[in-house]
Write a protein that holds these residues in place. Sequence first.
Motif, PDB file in Angstrom:
ATOM      1  N   ALA A 105       0.813  -1.219   0.000  1.00 30.43           N
ATOM      2  CA  ALA A 105       0.000   0.000   0.000  1.00 30.43           C
ATOM      3  C   ALA A 105       0.847   1.270   0.000  1.00 30.43           C
ATOM      4  CB  ALA A 105      -0.930   0.006   1.213  1.00 30.43           C
ATOM      5  N   PHE A 106       1.917   1.299   0.777  1.00 28.78           N
ATOM      6  CA  PHE A 106       2.638   2.543   1.002  1.00 28.78           C
ATOM      7  C   PHE A 106       3.896   2.723   0.155  1.00 28.78           C
ATOM      8  CE2 PHE A 106       0.161   2.073   4.880  1.00 28.78           C
ATOM      9  CZ  PHE A 106      -0.415   3.336   4.959  1.00 28.78           C
ATOM     10  N   CYS A 107       4.297   1.714  -0.586  1.00 33.04           N
ATOM     11  CA  CYS A 107       5.531   1.807  -1.361  1.00 33.04           C
ATOM     12  C   CYS A 107       5.429   2.906  -2.419  1.00 33.04           C
ATOM     13  CB  CYS A 107       5.827   0.467  -2.033  1.00 33.04           C
ATOM     14  SG  CYS A 107       7.391   0.461  -2.907  1.00 33.04           S
ATOM     15  N   PRO A 108       6.346   3.867  -2.380  1.00 35.05           N
ATOM     16  CA  PRO A 108       6.341   4.913  -3.407  1.00 35.05           C
ATOM     17  C   PRO A 108       6.772   4.343  -4.751  1.00 35.05           C
ATOM     18  CG  PRO A 108       7.708   5.532  -1.534  1.00 35.05           C
ATOM     19  CD  PRO A 108       7.358   4.108  -1.374  1.00 35.05           C
ATOM     20  N   ASP A 109       6.420   5.019  -5.802  1.00 30.51           N
ATOM     21  CA  ASP A 109       6.824   4.593  -7.135  1.00 30.51           C
ATOM     22  C   ASP A 109       7.417   5.783  -7.872  1.00 30.51           C
ATOM     23  OD1 ASP A 109       7.208   2.889  -9.304  1.00 30.51           O
ATOM     24  OD2 ASP A 109       5.219   2.006  -9.075  1.00 30.51           O
ATOM     25  N   PHE A 110       8.015   5.519  -8.991  1.00 33.65           N
ATOM     26  CA  PHE A 110       8.640   6.592  -9.769  1.00 33.65           C
ATOM     27  C   PHE A 110       8.377   6.327 -11.249  1.00 33.65           C
ATOM     28  CE2 PHE A 110      11.707   3.226  -9.654  1.00 33.65           C
ATOM     29  CZ  PHE A 110      12.344   3.260 -10.887  1.00 33.65           C
ATOM     30  N   GLY A 111       8.551   7.374 -12.030  1.00 34.74           N
ATOM     31  CA  GLY A 111       8.345   7.271 -13.466  1.00 34.74           C
ATOM     32  C   GLY A 111       9.377   8.072 -14.216  1.00 34.74           C
ATOM     33  N   ASP A 112       9.054   8.426 -15.452  1.00 30.61           N
ATOM     34  CA  ASP A 112      10.006   9.088 -16.340  1.00 30.61           C
ATOM     35  C   ASP A 112       9.979  10.604 -16.249  1.00 30.61           C
ATOM     36  OD1 ASP A 112      10.792   6.614 -17.259  1.00 30.61           O
ATOM     37  OD2 ASP A 112       9.332   6.605 -18.885  1.00 30.61           O
ATOM     38  N   THR A 113       9.011  11.178 -15.568  1.00 32.13           N
ATOM     39  CA  THR A 113       8.926  12.631 -15.491  1.00 32.13           C
ATOM     40  C   THR A 113       9.486  13.129 -14.171  1.00 32.13           C
ATOM     41  OG1 THR A 113       6.686  12.546 -14.595  1.00 32.13           O
ATOM     42  CG2 THR A 113       6.904  12.692 -16.983  1.00 32.13           C
ATOM     43  N   ASP A 114       9.750  14.426 -14.101  1.00 36.87           N
ATOM     44  CA  ASP A 114      10.370  15.006 -12.914  1.00 36.87           C
ATOM     45  C   ASP A 114       9.528  14.833 -11.659  1.00 36.87           C
ATOM     46  OD1 ASP A 114      12.550  15.813 -14.341  1.00 36.87           O
ATOM     47  OD2 ASP A 114      11.763  17.823 -14.755  1.00 36.87           O
ATOM     48  N   ASP A 115       8.236  15.024 -11.759  1.00 35.26           N
ATOM     49  CA  ASP A 115       7.363  14.991 -10.583  1.00 35.26           C
ATOM     50  C   ASP A 115       6.543  13.700 -10.533  1.00 35.26           C
ATOM     51  OD1 ASP A 115       6.402  16.078  -8.255  1.00 35.26           O
ATOM     52  OD2 ASP A 115       4.730  17.096  -9.238  1.00 35.26           O
ATOM     53  N   SER A 116       7.175  12.564 -10.825  1.00 35.90           N
ATOM     54  CA  SER A 116       6.417  11.319 -10.891  1.00 35.90           C
ATOM     55  C   SER A 116       6.638  10.410  -9.684  1.00 35.90           C
ATOM     56  CB  SER A 116       6.761  10.559 -12.172  1.00 35.90           C
ATOM     57  OG  SER A 116       8.122  10.207 -12.169  1.00 35.90           O
ATOM     58  N   SER A 117       7.380  10.846  -8.698  1.00 32.77           N
ATOM     59  CA  SER A 117       7.544  10.056  -7.475  1.00 32.77           C
ATOM     60  C   SER A 117       6.312  10.252  -6.613  1.00 32.77           C
ATOM     61  CB  SER A 117       8.795  10.496  -6.706  1.00 32.77           C
ATOM     62  OG  SER A 117       9.936  10.220  -7.453  1.00 32.77           O
ATOM     63  N   ILE A 118       5.476   9.220  -6.553  1.00 32.52           N
ATOM     64  CA  ILE A 118       4.223   9.329  -5.808  1.00 32.52           C
ATOM     65  C   ILE A 118       4.028   8.096  -4.942  1.00 32.52           C
ATOM     66  CG2 ILE A 118       3.038  10.872  -7.409  1.00 32.52           C
ATOM     67  CD1 ILE A 118       1.733   8.449  -8.682  1.00 32.52           C
ATOM     68  N   SER A 119       3.175   8.234  -3.965  1.00 36.73           N
ATOM     69  CA  SER A 119       2.822   7.129  -3.072  1.00 36.73           C
ATOM     70  C   SER A 119       1.409   7.360  -2.577  1.00 36.73           C
ATOM     71  CB  SER A 119       3.794   7.080  -1.895  1.00 36.73           C
ATOM     72  OG  SER A 119       3.585   8.179  -1.041  1.00 36.73           O
ATOM     73  N   LEU A 120       0.928   6.420  -1.781  1.00 37.60           N
ATOM     74  CA  LEU A 120      -0.399   6.587  -1.179  1.00 37.60           C
ATOM     75  C   LEU A 120      -0.442   7.846  -0.325  1.00 37.60           C
ATOM     76  CD1 LEU A 120      -3.243   5.674  -0.327  1.00 37.60           C
ATOM     77  CD2 LEU A 120      -2.167   4.199   1.362  1.00 37.60           C
ATOM     78  N   LEU A 121       0.614   8.060   0.460  1.00 38.26           N
ATOM     79  CA  LEU A 121       0.618   9.236   1.339  1.00 38.26           C
ATOM     80  C   LEU A 121       0.679  10.544   0.553  1.00 38.26           C
ATOM     81  CD1 LEU A 121       2.912   8.024   4.257  1.00 38.26           C
ATOM     82  CD2 LEU A 121       0.429   8.170   4.191  1.00 38.26           C
ATOM     83  N   THR A 122       1.438  10.575  -0.542  1.00 38.61           N
ATOM     84  CA  THR A 122       1.474  11.818  -1.334  1.00 38.61           C
ATOM     85  C   THR A 122       0.169  12.038  -2.072  1.00 38.61           C
ATOM     86  OG1 THR A 122       2.503  10.750  -3.259  1.00 38.61           O
ATOM     87  CG2 THR A 122       3.983  11.750  -1.630  1.00 38.61           C
ATOM     88  N   GLN A 123      -0.524  10.953  -2.402  1.00 36.65           N
ATOM     89  CA  GLN A 123      -1.832  11.088  -3.024  1.00 36.65           C
ATOM     90  C   GLN A 123      -2.851  11.661  -2.025  1.00 36.65           C
ATOM     91  OE1 GLN A 123      -1.235  10.954  -6.196  1.00 36.65           O
ATOM     92  NE2 GLN A 123      -2.518   9.249  -6.842  1.00 36.65           N
TER      93      GLN A 123
END
Length: 154
Positions: free
Chosen positions: A89-107
């Motif tokens: 549930a809480f594991c953050p993820d990342f992508g190809d864009t600058d602001d793509s590091s997101i997680s449940l808590l950041t959501q």
Amino acid sequence: MTKLGRTTLLWMIPLNLLLVAWVWIGRIVFGVGGWFFLIFLVSIVPVVLIALILTTVLAFTQEGRPRSLTRLQAWAQLLTWLGLLGFGAFCPDFGDTDDSSISLLTQLFGHTDAMLDLSYTVTIGFAVVAVVAYVVLLVSLVFARRHDPTPALG
């Protein structure tokens, strides 16, 4: 035989399979998707799957009828499940864009560096709970299979 031990044993196969999938793609439920989808598929998911198959086989092949987990084994299994649930549930993820590091808590609480750091901390905490509980479960299942040697008559 305890009711907790019997119930936990009966739920081992379905919950273990469900939680392997949850660790792999659980974040997607909360709108968090990125490269960990592929990375986990070839790294964490096979390890977790093999580990849970091992303890499930050991649990179901214990001596005694009706089959049941001991109190220690049941609590270790429950804590393993809790750790896997929280990790997925809480594991953050990342992508190809600058602001793509997101997680449940950041959501939920906004995309800040503090929330992202907290997400990593919570994820590591749940991972530690899962690993420690799993080791306790594995060790208790292995030692439950050991038989006391019969002393030699002399």
